[in-house]
Design a protein around this motif. Structure first.
Motif, mmCIF file in Angstrom:
data_model
loop_
_atom_site.group_PDB
_atom_site.id
_atom_site.type_symbol
_atom_site.label_atom_id
_atom_site.label_comp_id
_atom_site.label_asym_id
_atom_site.label_seq_id
_atom_site.Cartn_x
_atom_site.Cartn_y
_atom_site.Cartn_z
ATOM 1 N N PHE A 245 0.850 -1.188 0.000
ATOM 2 C CA PHE A 245 0.000 0.000 0.000
ATOM 3 C C PHE A 245 0.886 1.239 0.000
ATOM 4 N N ASN A 247 0.991 5.961 -0.646
ATOM 5 C CA ASN A 247 0.394 7.259 -0.937
ATOM 6 C C ASN A 247 1.371 8.045 -1.813
ATOM 7 N N LYS A 254 -3.723 3.913 -0.375
ATOM 8 C CA LYS A 254 -4.448 2.891 -1.135
ATOM 9 C C LYS A 254 -3.528 1.698 -1.354
ATOM 10 N N THR A 259 -7.328 -0.043 -4.228
ATOM 11 C CA THR A 259 -8.388 -0.003 -3.222
ATOM 12 C C THR A 259 -8.008 0.943 -2.083
ATOM 13 N N PRO A 260 -8.893 1.873 -1.685
ATOM 14 C CA PRO A 260 -8.588 2.733 -0.533
ATOM 15 C C PRO A 260 -8.268 1.884 0.689
ATOM 16 N N THR A 264 -9.940 -2.024 2.927
ATOM 17 C CA THR A 264 -9.276 -3.331 2.821
ATOM 18 C C THR A 264 -9.719 -4.307 3.893
#
Length: 324
Positions: A245, A247, A254, A259-260, A264
């Motif tokens: 993940f 930013n 995300k 996916t934000p 999750t």
């Protein structure tokens, strides 16, 4: 009259014979590799140009090796396939004189004279004293060239070296299946930066792990705890492992699948995390399981995750396919 015991033994022998022959029809390695029945090996032409060292490393990342032809027949068959599929005039092969000047050997230490060694006229000539790596031209001739030039290349995996991880439906033996999660994981103890970690996971047909539940987090914590982490060189940050993940684009945290993070199923940050602002835009997990932001350039451990797609039929459909 043949007794029942003898019939049973004959049946077992026949079953073993049929099973052994069925194994010969299992000719799947990876979706991006092509099997040539005449050479009993899998090949992939990499269209992204790389240096010789980068090409060798990429093949190894995929569980294969930088191709060199062992015989005239293999050279002819691979070149024929290459000419039918790609426009390149030459490719790197796994031959060099990097260990000793003018002593050309394969990547596994075989003298070039013991394998396919059809040099072009006047080659090798070590032009300028800087040509230590070998290319194969599409006309079948070899030529020495600079190792730092970037060319396409071919990776090879022989059928007789192929092993299969049945639980994970993949050739990588070092991935571990978790029954509760229905996925496979590998803890990498070779420290990489975040982008490199993504690349290595992708080369293994996997992705940088994404936590979707407390159960998965608990498992990754245990995987991290059990990994042999002591004495590893090259680490620039300890106490956390890279996960999938980020930013990086500054639009919010995300996963690498877009996916934000809050969607999750496990957006549990560590105390006062994230705290790095624009200086820490890549995702990691503390050894204790909480999420953490970190600078993407750090060399850290990382975990790859492998999805098993339609496991009940995957092996039958791909790995057991018959090659006509």
């Amino acid at each position: 009259m043949i007794g029942t015991k003898c019939v049973s033994i004959l049946f077992l022998v026949l079953l073993t014979f049929l099973e052994a022959n069925a194994q010969l029809s299992k000719r799947f390695f990876r979706k991006d590799y092509t099997y040539l029945i005449t050479t009993e090996a899998f090949y992939k032409i990499h269209t992204v140009h790389r240096t010789w060292a980068e090409a060798k490393q990429r093949c190894e990342m995929e569980g294969a090796s930088l191709f060199y032809a062992e015989t005239d027949d293999e050279a002819n068959d691979v070149i024929s396939w290459w000419n039918q599929t790609q426009p390149f005039y030459w490719v790197y092969v796994g031959i060099s004189d990097l260990l000793a000047q003018e002593v050309y050997e394969t990547i596994d230490g075989r003298p070039v004279l013991d394998v396919y060694s059809n040099w072009g006229p006047g080659e090798p000539n070590n032009a300028g004293g800087v040509e230590d790596c070998v290319i194969l031209r599409r006309d079948g001739t070899l030529n020495d060239d600079r190792c730092d030039k970037k060319y396409p290349f071919i990776c090879k995996k022989s059928l007789n070296t192929l092993q299969w991880n049945n639980e994970c439906d993949m050739p990588n033996q070092d991935y571990v299946y978790n029954d509760a999660l229905g996925r496979c994981y590998k803890f990498h103890t070779d420290p990489k930066n975040w982008t490199e970690a993504i690349t290595y996971c992708s080369a293994e047909q996997s992705y940088l792990a994404i936590i979707n539940s407390q159960v998965e987090d608990d498992y990754l914590v245990k995987l991290t705890e059990d990994a042999k982490k002591d004495g590893v060189s090259g680490l620039s940050l300890i106490g956390a492992v890279y996960l999938g993940f980020h930013n990086v684009d500054g639009t919010g945290w995300k996963t690498i699948k877009g996916t934000p993070l809050e969607d999750t199923g496990y957006p549990k940050w560590g105390n006062q995390q994230p705290d790095g602002g624009t200086n820490e835009t890549c995702g990691s997990m503390f050894y204790t399981g909480q999420l953490n932001d970190v600078s993407c350039h750090h060399k850290m451990f990382y975990i790859c995750e492998h999805d098993i797609k339609n496991l009940s039929g995957a092996i039958d459909e791909r790995f057991n396919q018959l090659i006509e």
